[in-house]
Design a protein around this motif. Structure first.
Motif, short mmCIF file in Angstrom:
data_model
loop_
_atom_site.label_atom_id
_atom_site.label_comp_id
_atom_site.label_asym_id
_atom_site.label_seq_id
_atom_site.Cartn_x
_atom_site.Cartn_y
_atom_site.Cartn_z
N ALA A 230 0.83 -1.22 0.00
CA ALA A 230 0.00 0.00 0.00
C ALA A 230 0.86 1.26 0.00
O ALA A 230 0.32 2.37 0.05
CB ALA A 230 -0.93 -0.01 1.20
N GLY A 231 2.16 1.09 -0.06
CA GLY A 231 3.06 2.23 -0.06
C GLY A 231 3.20 2.90 1.29
O GLY A 231 3.58 4.08 1.38
N LEU A 232 2.91 2.18 2.37
CA LEU A 232 2.98 2.73 3.72
C LEU A 232 4.28 2.26 4.39
O LEU A 232 4.80 1.18 4.10
CB LEU A 232 1.78 2.28 4.56
N GLU A 233 4.78 3.06 5.31
CA GLU A 233 6.01 2.73 6.04
C GLU A 233 5.74 2.70 7.53
O GLU A 233 4.87 3.41 8.04
CB GLU A 233 7.11 3.76 5.73
N VAL A 234 6.50 1.87 8.23
CA VAL A 234 6.43 1.79 9.69
C VAL A 234 7.35 2.87 10.24
O VAL A 234 8.57 2.77 10.10
CB VAL A 234 6.84 0.41 10.20
N GLU A 235 6.78 3.89 10.85
CA GLU A 235 7.57 5.02 11.35
C GLU A 235 7.35 5.22 12.84
O GLU A 235 6.23 5.08 13.35
CB GLU A 235 7.22 6.30 10.59
N HIS A 236 8.43 5.56 13.52
CA HIS A 236 8.40 5.76 14.97
C HIS A 236 7.35 6.78 15.39
O HIS A 236 6.68 6.61 16.43
CB HIS A 236 9.79 6.19 15.43
N GLU A 237 7.18 7.83 14.63
CA GLU A 237 6.26 8.91 15.01
C GLU A 237 4.80 8.47 15.03
O GLU A 237 3.95 9.15 15.60
CB GLU A 237 6.42 10.09 14.06
N ASN A 238 4.49 7.32 14.43
CA ASN A 238 3.11 6.81 14.43
C ASN A 238 2.82 5.92 15.63
O ASN A 238 1.69 5.43 15.76
CB ASN A 238 2.83 6.03 13.15
N TYR A 239 3.80 5.70 16.49
CA TYR A 239 3.66 4.75 17.59
C TYR A 239 3.77 5.43 18.96
O TYR A 239 4.45 6.44 19.10
CB TYR A 239 4.73 3.66 17.49
N ASP A 240 3.08 4.83 19.93
CA ASP A 240 3.20 5.24 21.33
C ASP A 240 4.11 4.26 22.06
O ASP A 240 4.04 3.04 21.84
CB ASP A 240 1.83 5.25 22.02
N PHE A 241 4.96 4.81 22.92
CA PHE A 241 5.78 3.98 23.82
C PHE A 241 4.87 3.53 24.96
O PHE A 241 4.42 4.33 25.77
CB PHE A 241 6.95 4.82 24.34
#
Length: 461
Positions: A230-241
């Motif tokens: 889908a052209g999506l990337e796993v990025e740190h800014e999209n996640y909560d610690f």
């Protein structure tokens, strides 16, 4: 039989019996701390020849052997680190070694330190192994010597080559305890916890889960291949610690460790875990032997994501404090970055301010000011403040917990000891009103006449 109630004590009370002491006493001073009355008593027969005692309104003994009035009550509260409001029962006597917190090393006691020949009570003893562990956590560790002197350990080689005892200053150790307490209460921000996880020398793990919201819906519970298609990337800014803890699973390879964590966070959530059961699209980060690896929970197994926790390039513009430093060569914006961070960003030393409090670092086209952490004047300032400036031991320039959190949220890094000291300072601020009441209480003149002790009389000690 009818029980006779004790008469209520007042500033004029006398003929008072004190548990464990002979004779009778009378009130020479009173104070009220946190809504509770305390009475300073003098012996009616021995007067000034004997020490005083302090009791509460129920005639219960708080401390004896009092020679300095209510100043001794303040010391008593300090030694047990308990405010009057924190207990519904009479305050206990201080423990024999006057430590109301666990010592930093159960292997070495205060008695061991004293018999070794080091007697400074502001230094808590450490074994070599424990000293190395705390040194690796960026805490200041000292080598202790049998002639009652000490020397700071500057590197691990100093610790490895010293055959005697080691020590950590009491203030540093209690500050660390306060920090651990605050950390355990869940009061630190995820940004702070993430940095502490990454900087801890211990093996540990962390769990990240996608942020909530419509904009993250396309990522939720999807396998890595679906995202890539889908052209999506796993990025740190999209996640909560979400959660971190020490890694107790030993002698396992990464896959077995990840499988055991996946099982634990599906069927046996630990206390303090607030996320959902571990699922596809979550990320487990392992920190083993100071090597960090990030693993995407995929539809089948785990996929390593080397780029997930890659640090963004440090840019001085993002860390400007808003202050400017003037030198004979110009005016420069002050940044909160360290000398090492500036060097990593391509900036070298250019010159210092006249007072040597700041370094100017440039890259050939631009220059910024940073604080000179090695400035000897700063050492003098710290020493002066600790010895003369404040009751609470807080340095004038010591940042608050909120300020440290703001630094981390803006992408900066902080010191564990700075955070520990900030936590301790906030705790001590809560006690300040009690301490001030004690210190501001004037000692009243003794109005009643004294009787000289008779020869051979048993003296109060």
């Amino acid at each position: 039989m009818r029980t006779t109630e004790k008469p209520r004590l007042s500033k004029d009370s006398d003929h008072i019996e004190v548990p464990g002491h002979i004779g009778t006493w009378y009130v020479i001073d009173t104070t009220n701390i946190d809504g509770k009355d305390y009475f300073l008593l003098e012996h009616e027969e021995y007067g000034d020849e004997s020490s005083n005692v302090i009791i509460n309104a129920l005639s219960e003994l708080i401390i004896d052997g009092v020679w300095n009035g209510f100043s001794d009550l303040e010391d008593h509260f300090d030694s047990i680190d308990i405010l009057p409001s924190a207990t519904k029962h009479p305050l206990p006597e201080p423990p024999s070694e006057e430590h109301s917190y666990p010592l930093p090393d159960p292997v070495v006691s205060i008695a061991d330190r004293n018999s070794y020949g080091y007697l400074n009570d502001e230094m808590l003893p450490l074994s070599q192994e424990r000293a190395a562990e705390l040194f690796d956590q960026d805490l200041t560790v000292y080598m202790l010597f049998e002639d009652d002197t000490e020397a700071m350990a500057f590197d691990r080689e100093d610790i490895d080559n010293h055959s005697g005892l080691f020590g950590i200053e009491k203030n540093d150790w209690t500050a660390l305890q306060d920090y651990e307490e605050l950390k355990g209460d869940g009061k630190l921000s995820p940004e702070i916890l993430e940095q502490l996880f990454l900087e801890s020398p211990k093996d540990a793990f962390a769990i990240y889960q996608l942020k909530r919201g419509e904009e993250y819906r396309d990522y939720q519970f999807e396998g890595l291949k679906y995202l890539q298609n889908a052209g999506l990337e796993v990025e740190h800014e999209n996640y909560d610690f979400i959660y971190t803890a020490s890694l107790s699973i030993m002698n396992d390879d990464k896959i077995n460790t990840l499988n055991k964590l996946y099982e634990q966070f599906n069927i046996n959530h630990p206390t303090g875990f607030t996320g959902h059961s571990l699922s596809v699209s979550d990320i487990i980060v392992l920190k083993i032997d100071n090597v960090v690896s990030s693993h995407y929970v995929d539809s089948f197994g785990f996929q390593e994501l080397p780029q997930f926790l890659e640090s963004a390039t440090l840019v001085p513009d993002n860390y400007q404090t808003g202050d400017r430093i003037d030198t004979p060569r110009g005016s420069f914006s002050l940044t909160s970055m360290t000398k090492e961070q500036m060097a990593a960003a391509g900036y070298g030393f250019h010159h210092s301010s006249d007072d040597d409090k700041y370094h100017i670092m440039g890259n050939g086209t631009r220059a910024f000011a940073i604080r000179n952490e090695d400035n000897p004047l700063r050492t003098v300032e710290i020493s002066t403040e600790q010895n003369f400036n404040k009751i609470d031991g807080v340095l004038n320039n010591q940042p608050s917990v909120a300020e440290l959190e703001a630094t981390v949220k803006s992408g900066g890094t902080i010191s564990l000891l700075d955070l520990a000291n900030a936590v301790q300072a906030e705790k001590q601020d809560k006690r300040a009103s009690v301490v001030e009441q004690l210190k501001s209480k004037p000692f009243q003149e003794k109005e009643k006449s004294k009787k000289a002790p008779t020869v051979g009389a048993e003296m109060e000690r």
